[in-house]
Design a protein around this motif. Structure first.
Motif, PDB file in Angstrom:
ATOM      1  N   PHE A 197      51.374 -40.680  68.677  1.00 44.11           N
ATOM      2  CA  PHE A 197      50.306 -41.606  69.058  1.00 44.11           C
ATOM      3  C   PHE A 197      49.372 -40.965  70.082  1.00 44.11           C
ATOM      4  O   PHE A 197      48.141 -41.109  69.999  1.00 44.11           O
ATOM      5  CB  PHE A 197      50.905 -42.885  69.650  1.00 44.11           C
ATOM      6  N   TYR A 198      49.954 -40.277  71.067  1.00 47.97           N
ATOM      7  CA  TYR A 198      49.154 -39.669  72.130  1.00 47.97           C
ATOM      8  C   TYR A 198      48.271 -38.552  71.569  1.00 47.97           C
ATOM      9  O   TYR A 198      47.073 -38.468  71.896  1.00 47.97           O
ATOM     10  CB  TYR A 198      50.068 -39.123  73.225  1.00 47.97           C
ATOM     11  N   LEU A 199      48.843 -37.703  70.733  1.00 47.26           N
ATOM     12  CA  LEU A 199      48.063 -36.615  70.139  1.00 47.26           C
ATOM     13  C   LEU A 199      46.961 -37.158  69.231  1.00 47.26           C
ATOM     14  O   LEU A 199      45.856 -36.613  69.193  1.00 47.26           O
ATOM     15  CB  LEU A 199      48.988 -35.680  69.360  1.00 47.26           C
ATOM     16  N   LEU A 200      47.270 -38.238  68.514  1.00 42.25           N
ATOM     17  CA  LEU A 200      46.257 -38.850  67.658  1.00 42.25           C
ATOM     18  C   LEU A 200      45.080 -39.343  68.481  1.00 42.25           C
ATOM     19  O   LEU A 200      43.912 -39.192  68.077  1.00 42.25           O
ATOM     20  CB  LEU A 200      46.874 -40.009  66.871  1.00 42.25           C
ATOM     21  N   SER A 201      45.361 -39.915  69.673  1.00 44.14           N
ATOM     22  CA  SER A 201      44.273 -40.388  70.542  1.00 44.14           C
ATOM     23  C   SER A 201      43.385 -39.222  70.987  1.00 44.14           C
ATOM     24  O   SER A 201      42.168 -39.379  71.133  1.00 44.14           O
ATOM     25  CB  SER A 201      44.837 -41.129  71.752  1.00 44.14           C
ATOM     26  N   ILE A 202      43.992 -38.062  71.199  1.00 47.09           N
ATOM     27  CA  ILE A 202      43.215 -36.877  71.581  1.00 47.09           C
ATOM     28  C   ILE A 202      42.372 -36.387  70.411  1.00 47.09           C
ATOM     29  O   ILE A 202      41.184 -36.073  70.570  1.00 47.09           O
ATOM     30  CB  ILE A 202      44.156 -35.755  72.069  1.00 47.09           C
ATOM     31  N   PHE A 203      42.964 -36.326  69.212  1.00 46.87           N
ATOM     32  CA  PHE A 203      42.224 -35.865  68.035  1.00 46.87           C
ATOM     33  C   PHE A 203      41.041 -36.790  67.740  1.00 46.87           C
ATOM     34  O   PHE A 203      39.975 -36.327  67.305  1.00 46.87           O
ATOM     35  CB  PHE A 203      43.157 -35.804  66.818  1.00 46.87           C
ATOM     36  N   ALA A 255      36.013 -34.109  76.213  1.00 45.21           N
ATOM     37  CA  ALA A 255      36.277 -35.311  75.417  1.00 45.21           C
ATOM     38  C   ALA A 255      37.501 -36.046  75.930  1.00 45.21           C
ATOM     39  O   ALA A 255      37.516 -37.282  76.032  1.00 45.21           O
ATOM     40  CB  ALA A 255      36.471 -34.924  73.951  1.00 45.21           C
ATOM     41  N   MET A 256      38.555 -35.296  76.280  1.00 44.51           N
ATOM     42  CA  MET A 256      39.796 -35.924  76.749  1.00 44.51           C
ATOM     43  C   MET A 256      39.637 -36.546  78.130  1.00 44.51           C
ATOM     44  O   MET A 256      40.235 -37.575  78.428  1.00 44.51           O
ATOM     45  CB  MET A 256      40.927 -34.882  76.768  1.00 44.51           C
ATOM     46  N   LEU A 265      37.340 -39.437  62.929  1.00 45.80           N
ATOM     47  CA  LEU A 265      38.651 -40.092  62.935  1.00 45.80           C
ATOM     48  C   LEU A 265      38.637 -41.406  63.700  1.00 45.80           C
ATOM     49  O   LEU A 265      39.690 -41.996  63.933  1.00 45.80           O
ATOM     50  CB  LEU A 265      39.696 -39.155  63.554  1.00 45.80           C
ATOM     51  N   ASP A 266      37.456 -41.865  64.070  1.00 48.50           N
ATOM     52  CA  ASP A 266      37.354 -43.055  64.920  1.00 48.50           C
ATOM     53  C   ASP A 266      38.004 -44.287  64.285  1.00 48.50           C
ATOM     54  O   ASP A 266      38.485 -45.167  64.987  1.00 48.50           O
ATOM     55  CB  ASP A 266      35.882 -43.347  65.227  1.00 48.50           C
ATOM     56  N   GLY A 267      38.040 -44.322  62.977  1.00 51.35           N
ATOM     57  CA  GLY A 267      38.640 -45.459  62.294  1.00 51.35           C
ATOM     58  C   GLY A 267      40.138 -45.576  62.505  1.00 51.35           C
ATOM     59  O   GLY A 267      40.729 -46.622  62.236  1.00 51.35           O
ATOM     60  N   LEU A 268      40.750 -44.487  62.992  1.00 54.23           N
ATOM     61  CA  LEU A 268      42.199 -44.481  63.223  1.00 54.23           C
ATOM     62  C   LEU A 268      42.570 -44.989  64.614  1.00 54.23           C
ATOM     63  O   LEU A 268      43.750 -45.024  64.959  1.00 54.23           O
ATOM     64  CB  LEU A 268      42.754 -43.059  63.036  1.00 54.23           C
ATOM     65  N   LYS A 269      41.581 -45.375  65.398  1.00 55.07           N
ATOM     66  CA  LYS A 269      41.844 -45.744  66.795  1.00 55.07           C
ATOM     67  C   LYS A 269      42.764 -46.949  66.929  1.00 55.07           C
ATOM     68  O   LYS A 269      43.437 -47.119  67.947  1.00 55.07           O
ATOM     69  CB  LYS A 269      40.525 -46.015  67.524  1.00 55.07           C
ATOM     70  N   TYR A 270      42.812 -47.804  65.896  1.00 56.85           N
ATOM     71  CA  TYR A 270      43.670 -48.986  65.968  1.00 56.85           C
ATOM     72  C   TYR A 270      45.147 -48.638  65.747  1.00 56.85           C
ATOM     73  O   TYR A 270      46.022 -49.479  65.975  1.00 56.85           O
ATOM     74  CB  TYR A 270      43.225 -50.035  64.941  1.00 56.85           C
ATOM     75  N   LEU A 271      45.413 -47.405  65.321  1.00 53.97           N
ATOM     76  CA  LEU A 271      46.790 -46.994  65.045  1.00 53.97           C
ATOM     77  C   LEU A 271      47.509 -46.487  66.287  1.00 53.97           C
ATOM     78  O   LEU A 271      48.734 -46.365  66.274  1.00 53.97           O
ATOM     79  CB  LEU A 271      46.810 -45.903  63.962  1.00 53.97           C
ATOM     80  N   THR A 272      46.775 -46.154  67.336  1.00 57.45           N
ATOM     81  CA  THR A 272      47.404 -45.613  68.533  1.00 57.45           C
ATOM     82  C   THR A 272      47.118 -46.478  69.754  1.00 57.45           C
ATOM     83  O   THR A 272      45.952 -46.656  70.132  1.00 57.45           O
ATOM     84  CB  THR A 272      46.949 -44.161  68.807  1.00 57.45           C
TER      85      THR A 272
END
Length: 266
Positions: free
Chosen positions: A200-206, A57-58, A213-220
């Motif tokens: 931010f970087y870890l959030l992009s990995i999660f 995934a990463m 969690l795709d809805g959080l993509k605008y936060l990072t």
């Protein structure tokens, strides 16, 4: 302009070290491609596909063709992006806070120059450092990918990726300057800013690991300019670009407002 050149000179050695770091990353990263390409291209993709799902995934397995130099570079780009973000944040924080950190604030206050001009010339010097870092990364990337690009695939996407990297650098540069302007103890700006960057970087990995969690993509910001998406679209996402510009305007405003109002430590 004396302040601008002073800041450029003060950050010269640091910039050279970071450029050598990016040189090592690009050369070593593409050198691994040379090792993998000694076998068939299919073997490279099969090797990547055999990795744990989290790593797939990463790395963008299934979306990037690792049998091609440009596809392999797409995987490497994620690490170049992280290096560029750290460099931009560090210079944004330190270039604003270093007088208070080094107890040399009187140097600035004795000059017949407003705080607005001080912050303008400092940010301009930081921006030039970021541009140089980005340009060095671009030249090295094009050079190394071209070396292995025997099929003659177009390299235009690298320029698009570098444009995305610059936007990310600009955001984190201003995040660093905002931390330095807002915090009462500017010495902590770089460390707190780096902690936020890593979150931010870890959030992009999660988000890659869990599509819920795709809805959080605008936060990072690390999700805005991913190689696998940029290469697939052959362009930068206009929505992410709009969010980036909004973040840049907001952070710039906060930096100017808080730096002009704060009590500087001497």
């Amino acid at each position: 302009m004396n302040l601008f050149f002073r800041e450029m000179k003060a950050n010269r050695k640091s910039l050279i070290i970071w450029c050598f770091g990016i040189l090592f990353m690009v050369v070593a990263g593409m050198g691994k491609y040379e090792g993998y390409s000694s076998s068939s291209g299919q073997s490279i993709n099969e090797l990547m596909a055999s990795m744990p799902k989290s790593l797939q995934a990463m790395m963008g397995v299934g979306e990037l063709d690792f049998s091609t130099p440009i596809g392999f570079y797409g995987m490497l780009f994620a690490y170049l992006l992280l290096m560029a973000a750290i460099h931009a944040l560090m210079i944004g924080a330190t270039i604003i806070a270093k007088e208070e950190r080094d107890n040399t604030t009187e140097f600035l206050m004795a000059k017949p120059i407003s705080r607005r001009r001080i912050i303008t010339f400092k940010l301009l010097a930081a921006l030039v450092n970021v541009v140089i870092f980005n340009f060095v990364t671009l030249v090295l990337s094009v050079g190394m990918v071209s070396k292995f690009n025997k099929a003659g695939d177009p390299l235009d996407v690298i320029y698009t990726l570098m444009a995305g990297m610059f936007m990310l650098q600009f955001i984190f540069l201003l995040l660093g300057s905002t931390m330095a302007a807002v915090l009462k103890k500017p010495k902590r700006a770089a460390s707190i800013g780096t902690a936020i960057l890593l979150i931010f970087y870890l959030l992009s990995i999660f988000i890659d690991l869990n599509h819920k969690l795709d809805g959080l993509k605008y936060l990072t910001p690390f999700k805005y300019f991913e190689a696998k998406k940029v290469m697939a679209d052959a362009s930068l996402d206009p929505v992410y670009m709009s969010v980036s510009f909004a973040a840049i305007v907001l952070l710039t405003t906060v930096t100017y407002v808080f730096y002009q109002k704060r009590d500087l430590n001497v």
